[in-house]
Design a protein around this motif. Structure first.
Motif, PDB file in Angstrom:
ATOM      1  N   LEU A 134       0.830  -1.205   0.000  1.00  0.00           N
ATOM      2  CA  LEU A 134       0.000   0.000   0.000  1.00  0.00           C
ATOM      3  C   LEU A 134       0.866   1.257   0.000  1.00  0.00           C
ATOM      4  CD1 LEU A 134      -2.976   0.966   0.143  1.00  0.00           C
ATOM      5  CD2 LEU A 134      -2.731   0.994   2.642  1.00  0.00           C
ATOM      6  N   ALA A 135       1.982   1.211   0.728  1.00  0.00           N
ATOM      7  CA  ALA A 135       2.904   2.348   0.762  1.00  0.00           C
ATOM      8  C   ALA A 135       3.539   2.585  -0.606  1.00  0.00           C
ATOM      9  CB  ALA A 135       3.994   2.107   1.804  1.00  0.00           C
ATOM     10  N   MET A 136       3.855   1.503  -1.325  1.00  0.00           N
ATOM     11  CA  MET A 136       4.385   1.653  -2.678  1.00  0.00           C
ATOM     12  C   MET A 136       3.343   2.305  -3.589  1.00  0.00           C
ATOM     13  SD  MET A 136       7.484   0.388  -2.614  1.00  0.00           S
ATOM     14  CE  MET A 136       7.581   1.020  -0.934  1.00  0.00           C
ATOM     15  N   LEU A 137       2.089   1.874  -3.429  1.00  0.00           N
ATOM     16  CA  LEU A 137       0.996   2.449  -4.213  1.00  0.00           C
ATOM     17  C   LEU A 137       0.815   3.927  -3.864  1.00  0.00           C
ATOM     18  CD1 LEU A 137      -1.134   1.568  -6.316  1.00  0.00           C
ATOM     19  CD2 LEU A 137      -2.700   1.158  -4.418  1.00  0.00           C
ATOM     20  N   ARG A 138       1.008   4.260  -2.597  1.00  0.00           N
ATOM     21  CA  ARG A 138       0.907   5.663  -2.181  1.00  0.00           C
ATOM     22  C   ARG A 138       1.933   6.530  -2.895  1.00  0.00           C
ATOM     23  NH1 ARG A 138       3.272   9.450   1.207  1.00  0.00           N
ATOM     24  NH2 ARG A 138       5.040   8.126   1.709  1.00  0.00           N
ATOM     25  N   ILE A 139       3.162   6.024  -3.006  1.00  0.00           N
ATOM     26  CA  ILE A 139       4.211   6.782  -3.688  1.00  0.00           C
ATOM     27  C   ILE A 139       3.873   6.953  -5.164  1.00  0.00           C
ATOM     28  CG2 ILE A 139       6.644   6.786  -4.355  1.00  0.00           C
ATOM     29  CD1 ILE A 139       7.236   5.248  -1.768  1.00  0.00           C
ATOM     30  N   ILE A 140       3.383   5.869  -5.790  1.00  0.00           N
ATOM     31  CA  ILE A 140       3.055   5.906  -7.221  1.00  0.00           C
ATOM     32  C   ILE A 140       1.936   6.906  -7.496  1.00  0.00           C
ATOM     33  CG2 ILE A 140       2.127   4.556  -9.154  1.00  0.00           C
ATOM     34  CD1 ILE A 140       3.493   2.092  -7.852  1.00  0.00           C
ATOM     35  N   ILE A 143      -0.497   9.753  -2.952  1.00  0.00           N
ATOM     36  CA  ILE A 143      -1.563   9.874  -1.954  1.00  0.00           C
ATOM     37  C   ILE A 143      -0.949  10.421  -0.662  1.00  0.00           C
ATOM     38  CG2 ILE A 143      -3.302   8.631  -0.619  1.00  0.00           C
ATOM     39  CD1 ILE A 143      -3.294   6.500  -2.820  1.00  0.00           C
ATOM     40  N   PRO A 144      -1.530  11.466  -0.063  1.00  0.00           N
ATOM     41  CA  PRO A 144      -0.999  11.990   1.208  1.00  0.00           C
ATOM     42  C   PRO A 144      -1.016  10.912   2.290  1.00  0.00           C
ATOM     43  CG  PRO A 144      -2.550  13.538   0.243  1.00  0.00           C
ATOM     44  CD  PRO A 144      -2.659  12.270  -0.569  1.00  0.00           C
ATOM     45  N   ILE A 145       0.092  10.783   3.000  1.00  0.00           N
ATOM     46  CA  ILE A 145       0.199   9.731   4.019  1.00  0.00           C
ATOM     47  C   ILE A 145      -0.792   9.937   5.159  1.00  0.00           C
ATOM     48  CG2 ILE A 145       1.996  10.913   5.342  1.00  0.00           C
ATOM     49  CD1 ILE A 145       3.243   8.153   5.854  1.00  0.00           C
ATOM     50  N   THR A 146      -1.196  11.189   5.381  1.00  0.00           N
ATOM     51  CA  THR A 146      -2.145  11.484   6.462  1.00  0.00           C
ATOM     52  C   THR A 146      -3.439  10.704   6.286  1.00  0.00           C
ATOM     53  OG1 THR A 146      -1.235  13.710   6.552  1.00  0.00           O
ATOM     54  CG2 THR A 146      -3.293  13.336   7.738  1.00  0.00           C
ATOM     55  N   LEU A 149      -2.845   7.021   7.249  1.00  0.00           N
ATOM     56  CA  LEU A 149      -2.632   6.827   8.684  1.00  0.00           C
ATOM     57  C   LEU A 149      -3.938   6.980   9.467  1.00  0.00           C
ATOM     58  CD1 LEU A 149       0.738   8.741   9.239  1.00  0.00           C
ATOM     59  CD2 LEU A 149       0.384   6.277   9.329  1.00  0.00           C
ATOM     60  N   VAL A 150      -4.700   8.016   9.141  1.00  0.00           N
ATOM     61  CA  VAL A 150      -5.968   8.238   9.848  1.00  0.00           C
ATOM     62  C   VAL A 150      -6.925   7.079   9.584  1.00  0.00           C
ATOM     63  CG1 VAL A 150      -8.032   9.694   9.950  1.00  0.00           C
ATOM     64  CG2 VAL A 150      -5.759  10.747   9.897  1.00  0.00           C
ATOM     65  N   THR A 151      -7.026   6.647   8.325  1.00  0.00           N
ATOM     66  CA  THR A 151      -7.911   5.530   7.981  1.00  0.00           C
ATOM     67  C   THR A 151      -7.452   4.240   8.648  1.00  0.00           C
ATOM     68  OG1 THR A 151      -8.388   6.531   5.822  1.00  0.00           O
ATOM     69  CG2 THR A 151      -8.918   4.204   6.084  1.00  0.00           C
ATOM     70  N   GLY A 152      -6.139   4.006   8.629  1.00  0.00           N
ATOM     71  CA  GLY A 152      -5.595   2.786   9.210  1.00  0.00           C
ATOM     72  C   GLY A 152      -5.866   2.688  10.702  1.00  0.00           C
ATOM     73  N   TYR A 153      -5.598   3.760  11.431  1.00  0.00           N
ATOM     74  CA  TYR A 153      -5.807   3.707  12.882  1.00  0.00           C
ATOM     75  C   TYR A 153      -7.281   3.762  13.249  1.00  0.00           C
ATOM     76  CZ  TYR A 153      -0.910   3.659  14.081  1.00  0.00           C
ATOM     77  OH  TYR A 153       0.390   3.267  14.231  1.00  0.00           O
ATOM     78  N   ALA A 154      -8.107   4.360  12.394  1.00  0.00           N
ATOM     79  CA  ALA A 154      -9.553   4.301  12.622  1.00  0.00           C
ATOM     80  C   ALA A 154     -10.030   2.852  12.536  1.00  0.00           C
ATOM     81  CB  ALA A 154     -10.280   5.166  11.594  1.00  0.00           C
ATOM     82  N   LEU A 155      -9.495   2.108  11.575  1.00  0.00           N
ATOM     83  CA  LEU A 155      -9.825   0.686  11.456  1.00  0.00           C
ATOM     84  C   LEU A 155      -9.322  -0.109  12.660  1.00  0.00           C
ATOM     85  CD1 LEU A 155      -9.097  -0.010   7.658  1.00  0.00           C
ATOM     86  CD2 LEU A 155     -11.320  -0.080   8.800  1.00  0.00           C
ATOM     87  N   ALA A 212       5.788   3.673   9.584  1.00  0.00           N
ATOM     88  CA  ALA A 212       4.543   4.008  10.278  1.00  0.00           C
ATOM     89  C   ALA A 212       3.367   3.258   9.679  1.00  0.00           C
ATOM     90  CB  ALA A 212       4.294   5.516  10.203  1.00  0.00           C
ATOM     91  N   LEU A 213       3.329   3.198   8.346  1.00  0.00           N
ATOM     92  CA  LEU A 213       2.262   2.456   7.679  1.00  0.00           C
ATOM     93  C   LEU A 213       2.402   0.958   7.915  1.00  0.00           C
ATOM     94  CD1 LEU A 213       1.918   4.277   4.228  1.00  0.00           C
ATOM     95  CD2 LEU A 213       0.209   4.157   6.038  1.00  0.00           C
TER      96      LEU A 213
END
Length: 230
Positions: A134-140, A143-146, A149-155, A212-213
């Motif tokens: 997912l982090a690799m996809l974010r770089i491609i 996508i803002p990491i914020t 992170l917010v979605t991940g910790y909400a889950l 962090a991710l």
């Protein structure tokens, strides 16, 4: 040769505080049996030697090869390969992580074998792999990491409400142990390598945040394992 001398010096200063504390306790309060104290001293020498060699190996091999792989994959022009090998390398690095094996061994022992060592290791590794991909996809996709992170910790906190109570602390420990000496250097180097090619003006920012991710993945994975076991 200078590198290994500097690494040995760093390790010496790193283990000096814990050594000093144990020595003070030994000769003032606890007075462990001589055999146990000598075992500690021998183990300290072994740990120091192992850490020196390990950290030297990280500097001369893990970091350079991780960054080279990260910078080479995007040049193939296929984004799915970057994500796929991010998944694969995230899984492989976590399986080799000593901290993960220590946690799995302790959980196996405390649970009386109900949660086997291998099941926990592979569950944690799968969680890390998914979020490294997912982090690799974010770089491609830039996508803002914020958001992630917010979605991940909400889950995480949502899932915690449905997870058996004894699995919740284990899951958070699982997130912590993945930030160990094997996973972190390789994942960071991989991210920096990918971001150096795809990140453009934001390469310095996109190359970080992977740890962090990645630490969210095992928390969610172990919680899902707890729900399954329940």
């Amino acid at each position: 040769m200078q590198d290994i001398k500097e690494t040995a010096q760093e390790v010496f200063y790193a283990v000096l505080p814990i050594t000093a504390v144990v020595l003070v306790l030994q000769f003032t309060l606890i007075w462990l049996p001589l055999a146990d104290f000598l075992q500690f001293m021998v183990g300290l020498v072994m740990v120091s030697t192992g850490l020196t060699l390990f950290l030297w190996g990280v500097q001369v091999a893990m970091l350079p090869i991780g960054e080279m792989i990260g910078s080479s994959l995007p040049r193939l022009g296929k984004s799915w390969l970057v994500v796929f090998f991010g998944l694969l390398l995230g899984f492989a690095a976590t399986v080799a992580e000593p901290d993960v094996r220590v946690l799995a061994m302790q959980v196996d022992q405390v649970s009386g074998g109900d949660i086997s060592q291998n099941i926990l290791i592979y569950t944690v590794a799968a969680g890390v792999a998914f979020f490294v991909g997912l982090a690799m996809l974010r770089i491609i996709l830039s996508i803002p990491i914020t958001y992630l992170l917010v979605t991940g910790y909400a889950l995480v906190f949502l899932l915690a409400a449905f997870t058996p109570a004894h699995f919740v602390p284990v899951s958070f420990d699982a997130g912590g142990v993945t930030t160990g000496p094997m996973t972190v250097p390789f994942i960071l180097a991989l991210g920096v390598g990918v971001a150096s090619v795809l990140g453009g003006k934001t390469a310095s920012a996109d190359g970080f945040g992977l740890v962090a991710l990645a630490s969210i993945g095992p928390i969610l994975a172990v919680m899902l394992l707890g729900i399954f076991y329940n």
